[in-house]
Design a protein around this motif. Structure first.
Motif, short mmCIF file in Angstrom:
data_model
loop_
_atom_site.label_atom_id
_atom_site.label_comp_id
_atom_site.label_asym_id
_atom_site.label_seq_id
_atom_site.Cartn_x
_atom_site.Cartn_y
_atom_site.Cartn_z
N UNK A 7 -76.23 43.72 -31.47
CA UNK A 7 -75.65 44.73 -32.35
C UNK A 7 -74.95 44.10 -33.56
N UNK A 8 -75.31 42.88 -33.90
CA UNK A 8 -74.67 42.19 -35.03
C UNK A 8 -74.72 43.05 -36.29
N UNK A 9 -73.58 43.20 -36.92
CA UNK A 9 -73.49 43.97 -38.15
C UNK A 9 -73.38 45.47 -37.95
N UNK A 10 -73.40 45.95 -36.72
CA UNK A 10 -73.32 47.39 -36.44
C UNK A 10 -71.88 47.80 -36.17
N UNK A 11 -71.46 48.86 -36.85
CA UNK A 11 -70.12 49.42 -36.63
C UNK A 11 -70.27 50.63 -35.72
N UNK A 12 -69.43 50.67 -34.69
CA UNK A 12 -69.51 51.74 -33.69
C UNK A 12 -68.16 52.44 -33.59
N UNK A 13 -68.15 53.73 -33.84
CA UNK A 13 -66.93 54.53 -33.71
C UNK A 13 -66.75 54.95 -32.26
N UNK A 14 -65.54 54.83 -31.77
CA UNK A 14 -65.13 55.35 -30.46
C UNK A 14 -64.15 56.47 -30.76
N UNK A 15 -64.57 57.72 -30.57
CA UNK A 15 -63.73 58.87 -30.89
C UNK A 15 -62.94 59.29 -29.66
N UNK A 16 -61.59 59.26 -29.79
CA UNK A 16 -60.72 59.60 -28.67
C UNK A 16 -59.52 60.41 -29.15
N UNK A 17 -58.98 61.21 -28.24
CA UNK A 17 -57.77 61.98 -28.51
C UNK A 17 -56.55 61.07 -28.31
N UNK A 18 -55.38 61.48 -28.81
CA UNK A 18 -54.18 60.66 -28.63
C UNK A 18 -53.81 60.42 -27.18
N UNK A 19 -54.15 61.34 -26.29
CA UNK A 19 -53.87 61.18 -24.86
C UNK A 19 -55.03 61.69 -24.05
N UNK A 20 -55.22 61.09 -22.88
CA UNK A 20 -56.15 61.64 -21.92
C UNK A 20 -57.48 60.95 -21.76
N UNK A 21 -57.74 59.88 -22.49
CA UNK A 21 -59.00 59.18 -22.34
C UNK A 21 -58.98 58.37 -21.03
N UNK A 29 -67.39 50.28 -22.30
CA UNK A 29 -68.34 50.36 -23.42
C UNK A 29 -67.86 49.55 -24.64
N UNK A 30 -66.57 49.52 -24.88
CA UNK A 30 -66.00 48.74 -25.98
C UNK A 30 -66.38 47.26 -25.81
N UNK A 31 -66.18 46.75 -24.60
CA UNK A 31 -66.54 45.35 -24.30
C UNK A 31 -68.04 45.12 -24.46
N UNK A 32 -68.84 46.09 -24.03
CA UNK A 32 -70.30 45.95 -24.15
C UNK A 32 -70.71 45.85 -25.61
N UNK A 33 -70.11 46.67 -26.47
CA UNK A 33 -70.41 46.63 -27.90
C UNK A 33 -70.00 45.27 -28.47
N UNK A 34 -68.81 44.81 -28.12
CA UNK A 34 -68.35 43.50 -28.60
C UNK A 34 -69.24 42.36 -28.11
#
Length: 191
Positions: A7-21, A29-34
């Motif tokens: 995924x080099x060069x790919x930006x991935x948004x993680x959309x979350x609410x302020x609480x409750x994730x 998934x964050x680690x997998x993207x990294x």
């Protein structure tokens, strides 16, 4: 299996609410993207930090990179929607968050959603005609919104990756990296 720099060069948004994730549905998934060389960014409805949960118990907090009203799907190559019950229930009440999530489908960009996260996508009206899965209690909501709900570990439908629960995370993470690496997917009619 996740390949370095897939995924080099790919930006991935993680959309979350302020609480409750659900913490593990954010961090795995964050680690997998990294690990695949992508650049994840935490997008929320307000600046500061978000509060994660380990089921019903408070977990860690994470810094917000961007506020949803200040970014565009044009800034990203893909979207991840982590679960947790409160997270998507809040996001579906925020018009900017709903528009942001829905725009990834209109732009034919890959999206991955796990557990309860698909509630936000029901509100965005992008599940009609899609084959997908979720936490089992959402199956009626998804069917009523026009989706074909199936009880499987991971389901892929034209770049849209869904899974049911934290136990499905290994399959979910592998498929989301694969789909994100492929890039644009032609949307089905009616999306």
């Amino acid at each position: 299996m996740i390949v370095a720099n897939e995924l080099a060069g790919r930006r991935v948004a993680f959309l979350v609410a302020p609480e409750g994730v659900e913490q593990v549905e954010l961090t795995k998934p964050w680690s997998a993207v990294e690990e695949a060389g992508g650049q994840p960014e935490l997008v929320s409805t307000q600046s500061g930090h978000i509060q994660a949960f380990n089921h019903l118990d408070k977990g860690d907090t994470f810094p917000v990179d961007k506020v949803v009203g200040e970014v565009s799907p044009d800034d990203y190559d893909a979207l991840v929607l982590p679960g947790g019950v409160a997270n998507p229930d809040f996001l579906r009440t925020v018009p900017e968050a709903v528009r942001f999530a829905g725009a990834f489908f209109r732009q034919e960009k890959p999206v991955a959603a796990i557990c309860h996260a698909t509630w936000t996508l029901v509100e965005a009206d992008v599940v009609r005609g899609r084959r997908m899965t979720s936490w089992p209690s959402l199956q009626t909501d998804l069917r009523n919104a026009g989706a074909e709900w199936v009880d499987q570990e991971v389901v892929v439908d034209n770049g849209f990756v869904t899974s049911r629960k934290p136990r499905d995370l290994p399959a979910f993470c592998g498929k989301l990296v694969e789909e994100f690496a492929e890039g644009k997917h032609h949307a089905k009619a009616g999306v």
